[in-house]
Scaffold this motif. Structure first.
Motif, mmCIF file in Angstrom:
data_model
loop_
_atom_site.group_PDB
_atom_site.id
_atom_site.type_symbol
_atom_site.label_atom_id
_atom_site.label_comp_id
_atom_site.label_asym_id
_atom_site.label_seq_id
_atom_site.Cartn_x
_atom_site.Cartn_y
_atom_site.Cartn_z
ATOM 1 N N ARG A 73 -12.607 -46.215 8.133
ATOM 2 C CA ARG A 73 -12.461 -47.329 7.194
ATOM 3 C C ARG A 73 -12.150 -46.761 5.818
ATOM 4 O O ARG A 73 -12.653 -45.698 5.447
ATOM 5 N N LEU A 75 -12.523 -48.383 2.296
ATOM 6 C CA LEU A 75 -12.987 -49.544 1.547
ATOM 7 C C LEU A 75 -12.659 -49.360 0.072
ATOM 8 O O LEU A 75 -13.152 -48.421 -0.563
ATOM 9 N N ASP A 77 -12.769 -51.542 -3.461
ATOM 10 C CA ASP A 77 -13.298 -52.794 -4.028
ATOM 11 C C ASP A 77 -13.817 -53.717 -2.928
ATOM 12 O O ASP A 77 -13.656 -54.935 -2.984
ATOM 13 N N GLU A 79 -12.668 -54.063 0.077
ATOM 14 C CA GLU A 79 -11.648 -54.440 1.060
ATOM 15 C C GLU A 79 -11.281 -53.233 1.913
ATOM 16 O O GLU A 79 -11.093 -52.135 1.386
ATOM 17 N N ASP A 80 -11.155 -53.421 3.211
ATOM 18 C CA ASP A 80 -10.729 -52.343 4.091
ATOM 19 C C ASP A 80 -9.202 -52.280 4.084
ATOM 20 O O ASP A 80 -8.523 -53.147 4.633
ATOM 21 N N ARG A 83 -6.965 -52.721 7.175
ATOM 22 C CA ARG A 83 -6.762 -54.048 7.767
ATOM 23 C C ARG A 83 -5.629 -54.828 7.099
ATOM 24 O O ARG A 83 -5.239 -55.887 7.563
ATOM 25 N N HIS A 84 -5.110 -54.310 5.992
ATOM 26 C CA HIS A 84 -4.049 -55.021 5.275
ATOM 27 C C HIS A 84 -2.698 -54.783 5.928
ATOM 28 O O HIS A 84 -2.425 -53.708 6.472
ATOM 29 N N THR A 88 0.877 -56.530 1.756
ATOM 30 C CA THR A 88 -0.298 -56.460 0.894
ATOM 31 C C THR A 88 -0.450 -55.069 0.298
ATOM 32 O O THR A 88 -0.778 -54.917 -0.883
#
Length: 340
Positions: A73, A75, A77, A79-80, A83-84, A88
């Motif tokens: 992962r 991360l 902020d 957000e992972d 996964r974007h 994005t």
């Protein structure tokens, strides 16, 4: 491994990256975990091929087509980033996260003016018209101390010296006030005086903006002067992390101790007869790593248990090491192994 007192700005957890090669699948990054706080400078150090740059490129999802991020992962902020989707990530790159690459002459477009290149992130991410983007670009060039900033907007990269090109790269990175800046060997091929100016400027500007800075380097002198914390990498893994002060005062991993011992010093024999210490052997072949600890074939403290991979564990508050060997405090260079 997480920071104390809340979530860090960037938290990389168990990241793995591999590349397809003629010799099969090569794991360039193997279970890397690290973090950086807002306003902090984290240095990532290690020999060439240790996985420093691949880790940095993975954060921005810029791994080339021969490679793949296999797990973990990232991360940012909260957000992972893994996964974007690509759209994005394009919105994040150059805006919330910026990168300064190793070689400014090859990173800058030779057929576009400096003003166009520094202004483009502002136009793209802030929706500014070109007039506003050029005004902001001139302001940024002034901030990175390029003389006659407004007049230099129409110059091309070949009109700039190496140090000025690197300053332009810093201006581009700061254009949208990113939360995180990744600088990959930002002073390569620059003379020592210019290196110091560039690094001091980068540290000053990121601190002013309360941005986090990841500094990738093989220069341990740079680390001592500019980093708050250090992650040491070997064969695609983090083998030690600590504050810069603690790492220099007392390296806990044998590889880190070897790196520290190889730094030239001005003390000792004034006639220069003292030999420079080296780490024996060669950097590992990532396509044919040994069983267990990758550093064991070069380690003066290797023992039977090193046939099993050591986990990255917290050995004392804020210090992590991936080694079965536990030296007494201050004794990494000459102690006898303590079995865990």
């Amino acid at each position: 491994m997480t920071a104390a007192g809340g979530a860090p700005l960037l938290d990389v957890q168990d990241l793995s990256v591999s590349f397809r090669t003629d010799r099969g699948l090569v794991r360039a990054v193997d279970g890397v975990s690290l973090h950086v706080e807002a306003g902090e400078t984290l240095a990532i150090v290690g020999e060439s091929g240790s996985g420093k740059s691949v880790t940095a490129l993975s954060i921005l999802r810029l791994i080339d087509t021969a490679g793949s991020i296999d797990g973990g992962r990232i991360l940012f902020d909260g957000e992972d980033l893994l996964r974007h989707d690509e759209a994005t990530m394009r919105a994040i790159r150059g805006d919330r996260i910026a990168m300064i690459f190793q070689e400014p002459m090859s990173s800058l477009n030779p057929v576009l003016t400096i003003g166009k290149q520094v202004g483009e992130p502002i136009r793209l991410h802030r929706g500014s018209v070109w007039k506003q983007a050029y005004e902001r670009a001139a302001e940024l060039l002034r901030r990175v101390r390029i003389p006659d900033a407004s007049g230099r907007l129409k110059d091309y990269p070949h009109h700039f010296s190496g140090g000025m090109r690197q300053r332009a790269m810093i201006a581009m990175a700061l254009a949208c006030r990113p939360r995180l800046i990744i600088a990959d060997e930002p002073t390569t091929a620059l003379d020592v005086t210019v290196q110091a100016q560039i690094l001091a400027l980068l540290k000053e500007l990121t601190r002013e903006a309360n941005s986090a800075l990841i500094l990738i380097t093989h220069d341990l002198g740079v680390v001592a002067r500019y980093a708050d914390r250090v992650a040491v990498m070997y064969a695609g893994r983090v083998v030690e992390t600590a504050t810069a002060r603690a790492l220099y005062a007392d390296p806990r991993h044998p590889y880190t101790a070897g790196l520290m011992a190889s730094i030239p010093t001005l003390d000792g024999d004034v006639e220069g007869s003292r030999r420079l210490a080296t780490i024996p052997g060669q950097p590992p072949d990532l396509a044919a790593l040994p069983e267990g600890c990758a550093f064991a074939p070069r380690c003066p403290h290797a023992f039977e248990r090193c046939g099993k991979p050591p986990p990255l564990e917290e050995t004392e508050a804020g210090r992590f090491s991936a080694c079965h060997f536990r030296p007494p405090r201050g004794g990494a260079r000459g102690a006898s192994p303590q079995l865990e």
